[in-house]
Design a protein around this motif. Structure first.
Motif, short mmCIF file in Angstrom:
data_model
loop_
_atom_site.label_atom_id
_atom_site.label_comp_id
_atom_site.label_asym_id
_atom_site.label_seq_id
_atom_site.Cartn_x
_atom_site.Cartn_y
_atom_site.Cartn_z
N ARG A 39 0.81 -1.22 0.00
CA ARG A 39 0.00 0.00 0.00
C ARG A 39 0.84 1.27 0.00
O ARG A 39 0.35 2.35 -0.33
N ILE A 40 2.10 1.11 0.39
CA ILE A 40 3.03 2.23 0.38
C ILE A 40 4.24 1.80 -0.45
O ILE A 40 5.15 1.14 0.05
N GLY A 41 4.22 2.14 -1.72
CA GLY A 41 5.24 1.66 -2.66
C GLY A 41 6.50 2.50 -2.61
O GLY A 41 6.54 3.57 -2.02
N MET A 42 7.56 1.99 -3.26
CA MET A 42 8.86 2.66 -3.18
C MET A 42 9.55 2.66 -4.54
O MET A 42 9.55 1.66 -5.24
N VAL A 43 10.14 3.80 -4.87
CA VAL A 43 10.98 3.93 -6.07
C VAL A 43 12.35 4.40 -5.59
O VAL A 43 12.45 5.38 -4.86
N ILE A 90 0.25 5.32 -1.50
CA ILE A 90 1.36 6.26 -1.30
C ILE A 90 2.56 5.75 -2.08
O ILE A 90 2.81 4.54 -2.13
N ILE A 91 3.30 6.68 -2.70
CA ILE A 91 4.53 6.31 -3.40
C ILE A 91 5.68 7.09 -2.78
O ILE A 91 5.65 8.33 -2.73
N LEU A 92 6.66 6.35 -2.28
CA LEU A 92 7.87 6.95 -1.72
C LEU A 92 8.93 6.96 -2.81
O LEU A 92 9.11 5.96 -3.51
N MET A 93 9.65 8.07 -2.96
CA MET A 93 10.69 8.17 -3.98
C MET A 93 11.97 8.68 -3.32
O MET A 93 12.00 9.79 -2.81
N ASP A 94 13.00 7.83 -3.35
CA ASP A 94 14.26 8.17 -2.70
C ASP A 94 15.23 8.69 -3.75
O ASP A 94 15.87 7.93 -4.45
#
Length: 260
Positions: A92-96, A172-176
């Motif tokens: 549900r809270i993805g990551m790039v 939600i998309i987290l982008m580092d």
């Protein structure tokens, strides 16, 4: 902002301290992330920006020495509670990530794989097309879906990774630092894509690039380090306010280039 109800925030942190072993990497973070907006986390190297970001979907769990104090609430539930499945959190809270990391599979399989292992029952062809459209990549790859994802340019690979994150329908998309390995044109494409995606998704981005934070985000959190080298959130507010009228001298010093 009050603490009475938290369901109108995408993520809310309360008294969060993050540790690696005995070292406190980040201290006393109280942050409320507004849904369907882009929030940028900025600050000098080593101030815990990525550690904070990765705590939002429990990616730090893979570091054996990591531990957390406090609460990180998603729909009002602490995602670190004992009965919470971290795999569900990551759906549900993805990551790039910083460097594009497509699987050594076809473009099609890069997108379809996550949906398939999560038991997706719909039409995979439609999902792949829609997701690649959402990631602004479909027109560039639609005739080459069987080609390896690794054959794409860096900017295209990063958009493929965004498509892969979208395919499992996160909120939600987290982008580092998603653009740090990309050229300016590819960077601008990702920023335009973020703006488009924020109509449907909450986006949180860590960036070293202050121009990017100023251009692309709605809200900005500025972190620095205290005397013990622990990351500290100094100021958080609407991006325009942070960049034009910061309330804290440390924020002003950072954004005007006096340090960092």
């Amino acid at each position: 902002m009050t603490h009475e109800t938290n369901n109108h925030y995408a993520i809310e942190t309360r008294g969060v301290n993050l540790y690696y072993g005995n070292f406190r990497a980040v201290k006393d973070v109280d942050l409320q992330i507004v849904p369907q907006k882009i929030t940028a986390i900025i600050g000098p190297s080593g101030c815990g920006k990525s550690t904070v970001l990765r705590s939002f979907n429990r990616m730090n769990d893979f570091v054996p020495s990591f531990r957390m104090e406090g609460e990180i609430l998603f729909h009002g539930q602490n995602i670190y509670a004992e009965d919470v499945d971290p795999v569900m959190v990551r759906q549900r809270i993805g990551m790039v990530f910083q460097k594009p990391n497509p699987f050594p599979k076809s473009i099609y399989e890069n997108v379809a794989w996550g949906a398939r292992i999560n038991g997706y029952k719909g039409n995979l062809d439609e999902l792949v097309e829609q997701t690649l459209r959402d990631a602004a990549l479909w027109d560039e790859v639609k005739d080459n879906l069987k080609k390896s994802g690794l054959s794409l340019s860096g900017g295209q690979q990063q958009r493929l990774c965004i498509a892969r994150a979208l395919a499992v329908k996160p909120e939600i998309i987290l982008m580092d630092e998603p653009c740090s390995a990309l050229d300016p044109i590819a960077t601008l494409k990702i920023e335009e894509l973020m703006r488009e995606l924020s109509r449907q998704y909450t986006i949180i981005i860590v960036t070293h690039n202050m121009q990017q934070a100023a251009r692309a985000s709605d809200y900005t959190a500025f972190f620095t380090m205290d005397d013990d080298r622990a990351g500290l959130m100094v100021e958080y507010g609407e991006t325009h306010q942070i960049f034009t009228n910061p309330r804290d001298q440390r924020t002003e010093d950072y954004i005007t280039g006096r340090f960092g």
